[in-house]
Write a protein that holds these residues in place. Structure first.
Motif, PDB file in Angstrom:
ATOM      1  N   ARG A  59      13.317  20.719  -9.309  1.00 30.87           N
ATOM      2  CA  ARG A  59      12.708  19.872  -8.360  1.00 30.87           C
ATOM      3  C   ARG A  59      12.127  18.746  -9.040  1.00 30.87           C
ATOM      4  O   ARG A  59      11.927  18.724 -10.180  1.00 30.87           O
ATOM      5  N   GLU A  60      12.245  17.596  -8.505  1.00 30.29           N
ATOM      6  CA  GLU A  60      11.570  16.294  -8.993  1.00 30.29           C
ATOM      7  C   GLU A  60      10.217  16.408  -8.062  1.00 30.29           C
ATOM      8  O   GLU A  60       9.953  16.933  -7.192  1.00 30.29           O
ATOM      9  N   LYS A  61       9.166  15.715  -9.023  1.00 31.63           N
ATOM     10  CA  LYS A  61       8.064  15.365  -8.187  1.00 31.63           C
ATOM     11  C   LYS A  61       7.603  15.012  -6.848  1.00 31.63           C
ATOM     12  O   LYS A  61       6.921  15.752  -5.967  1.00 31.63           O
ATOM     13  N   GLN A  62       8.588  13.989  -6.428  1.00 33.40           N
ATOM     14  CA  GLN A  62       8.737  13.479  -5.137  1.00 33.40           C
ATOM     15  C   GLN A  62       9.160  14.654  -4.048  1.00 33.40           C
ATOM     16  O   GLN A  62       9.194  14.497  -2.896  1.00 33.40           O
ATOM     17  N   ASP A  63       9.987  15.428  -4.567  1.00 32.67           N
ATOM     18  CA  ASP A  63      10.751  16.283  -3.821  1.00 32.67           C
ATOM     19  C   ASP A  63       9.433  17.202  -3.126  1.00 32.67           C
ATOM     20  O   ASP A  63       9.815  17.935  -1.960  1.00 32.67           O
ATOM     21  N   ILE A  64       8.363  17.361  -3.569  1.00 31.88           N
ATOM     22  CA  ILE A  64       7.434  18.219  -3.195  1.00 31.88           C
ATOM     23  C   ILE A  64       6.196  17.768  -2.930  1.00 31.88           C
ATOM     24  O   ILE A  64       5.159  18.421  -2.519  1.00 31.88           O
ATOM     25  N   GLU A  65       6.157  16.494  -2.292  1.00 31.57           N
ATOM     26  CA  GLU A  65       5.027  15.583  -2.066  1.00 31.57           C
ATOM     27  C   GLU A  65       4.903  15.262  -0.765  1.00 31.57           C
ATOM     28  O   GLU A  65       6.102  14.742   0.110  1.00 31.57           O
ATOM     29  N   VAL A  66       3.939  14.821  -0.206  1.00 30.52           N
ATOM     30  CA  VAL A  66       3.663  14.448   1.216  1.00 30.52           C
ATOM     31  C   VAL A  66       2.621  13.215   1.009  1.00 30.52           C
ATOM     32  O   VAL A  66       1.439  13.750   0.586  1.00 30.52           O
ATOM     33  N   ASP A  67       2.503  12.365   1.885  1.00 36.90           N
ATOM     34  CA  ASP A  67       1.756  10.963   1.908  1.00 36.90           C
ATOM     35  C   ASP A  67       0.621  11.523   2.966  1.00 36.90           C
ATOM     36  O   ASP A  67       0.658  11.547   4.027  1.00 36.90           O
ATOM     37  N   LEU A  68      -0.736  11.901   2.244  1.00 36.64           N
ATOM     38  CA  LEU A  68      -1.521  12.444   3.118  1.00 36.64           C
ATOM     39  C   LEU A  68      -2.193  11.232   3.945  1.00 36.64           C
ATOM     40  O   LEU A  68      -2.639  11.497   5.041  1.00 36.64           O
ATOM     41  N   ASP A  69      -2.284   9.985   3.345  1.00 31.90           N
ATOM     42  CA  ASP A  69      -2.884   8.981   4.039  1.00 31.90           C
ATOM     43  C   ASP A  69      -2.195   8.695   5.312  1.00 31.90           C
ATOM     44  O   ASP A  69      -2.844   8.501   6.209  1.00 31.90           O
TER      45      ASP A  69
END
Length: 425
Positions: A54-64
């Protein structure tokens, strides 16, 4: 109007905010979430990030974006200190947030400094944070150019053992794919009294299942291990006897190592009399409520739970996903009752329902309740666990992105188990 503040924006904090929101009194209450940074990362995927699956961006969500869409006030600068006598939290930029009710959902502080040379700023890698996992991947790619011994495990005081097993087996799977496994001796070093203890005195036959997996994959192990220090390419390990004395000393060589640290409470709450125990974890009653400060609740990894059994080397108790979700649900119900001048009544179930991925297989277990004696004490392994974990990652990230407040963890896992049983039949 009541000010409800959730301190922490990881697994427990985001779920807490989502479940509290529909329980507010219309036009009377407000939720504020305090996180560190604007990105949520799905921690169970960190082992995959660490080897490039996985890449970091694959598992992230923009909480803002999510919090703004849901009408939740969000501060990304992090908390410096909680002042419970003032009902106030000082943020890292010097500003303050006041609260009527506070839910501490910070997760842990990673105590790498308790062992010389431990951690991503020392000689070992970590998968506890996505940034650690990114660094671990860089180190792994460098390692594969000149393979050698690998050491994976969890040090004394650790309370989260599943990811260590996952990473050891995932590394084995990846090294086999690259045709390098025959050049990489592997050792698993753990503070557990036996393989498969997991901080829970085992669940079902996790001892037999995980020992068998270790043997099949030619991974040696050292249990009752106290890591005394780490130097470049060498880990000093004291194997502790049943009575507490040293049974044997090991100097374990490595070209690559990932060791899970002990946890403690975060600095923002650590050392507050009546709020935390000596390790900085939040003291709670059966309603997830702190006895000394009854307008403070706590959920997740930062909650104080006594060890299941005394062990020669200290081990903590893990807080798995469903257990955390049940804490969140109970807390949301109890705060909603308080807002309406009713007494809190909900209690979390504290069941453990877990999927541990091994790259090409895995182990699932159910402990109901987590602390023995149990009504359900079950474990099993198979390739279906890996497939279920992949499906769960997609399902959960979608939930976070949508801001879905419906509890689902146990239902999802048990559906996977049901699918398996139907196929097996």
């Amino acid at each position: 109007m009541a000010e409800l503040v959730v301190l922490g924006a990881g697994l427990s904090g985001t779920l807490m905010a989502y479940e509290l929101l529909p329980k507010l009194r219309k036009d009377q209450d407000r939720i504020t979430v305090i996180g560190q940074g604007s990105r949520y990362h799905f921690v169970p995927s960190n082992p995959w990030v660490a080897i490039g699956w996985r890449e970091k961006q694959d598992i992230e969500v923009d909480l803002d974006e999510v919090m703004r869409r849901k009408g939740i006030r969000y501060f990304a600068q992090g908390a410096r200190r909680v002042f419970p006598n003032e009902n106030r939290i000082e943020l890292e930029d010097g500003s303050s947030v006041s609260y009527d009710y506070l839910v501490v959902a910070t997760g842990p502080d990673l105590a790498f400094d308790e062992i010389p040379g431990l951690g991503p700023d020392g000689q070992t890698q970590s998968i506890c944070h996505v940034d650690h996992a990114v660094k671990a991947r860089q180190a792994f790619e460098q390692f594969t150019k000149s393979p050698g011994p690998i050491v994976v495990g969890a040090v004394q005081g650790a309370s989260c053992f599943g990811p260590a097993y996952e990473f050891a087996f995932i590394l084995d799977t990846e090294l086999r794919k690259r045709g390098l496994r025959d050049r990489v001796p592997m050792t698993f070093v753990t503070s557990e009294p036996y393989i498969g203890h997991l901080g829970l005195d085992g669940v079902g036959d996790t001892k037999g299942l995980l020992e068998s997996e270790m043997r099949d994959r030619h991974i040696k192990w050292i249990t009752n291990a106290r890591v005394t220090g780490v130097e470049p390419g060498k880990m000093s390990v004291e194997e502790v006897a049943e009575g507490g004395g040293a049974a044997r000393n090991h100097e374990v060589p490595f070209g690559y190592s990932m060791m899970l640290p002990a946890f403690r409470g975060v600095a923002a709450v650590r050392g507050i009399e009546g709020l935390t125990n000596p390790r900085g974890f939040i003291i709670i009653d059966k309603k997830q409520r702190n006895p000394a400060f009854p307008n403070i609740f706590a959920v997740g990894v930062g909650v104080a739970i006594a060890p299941v059994t005394a062990t020669p080397v200290p081990t903590g108790v893990p807080k798995t996903g469903f257990m955390i979700e049940s804490m969140v649900t109970a807390t949301a119900i109890n705060i909603a009752d308080l807002l309406r001048n009713a007494e809190p009544k909900a209690e979390a179930t504290w069941n453990a329902v877990c999927l541990a991925d091994f790259g090409d297989g895995g182990v699932a277990f159910i402990a109901q309740p987590e602390i023995p004696p149990r009504n359900v004490n079950w474990s099993a392994k198979g390739r279906w666990v890996h497939l279920a974990k992949v499906a769960f990652e997609k399902f959960f990230l979608r939930k976070i992105r949508l801001g879905d407040s419906e509890p689902f963890y146990e239902r999802f896992v048990l559906e996977q188990l049901g699918i398996r049983k139907i196929k097996a039949g």
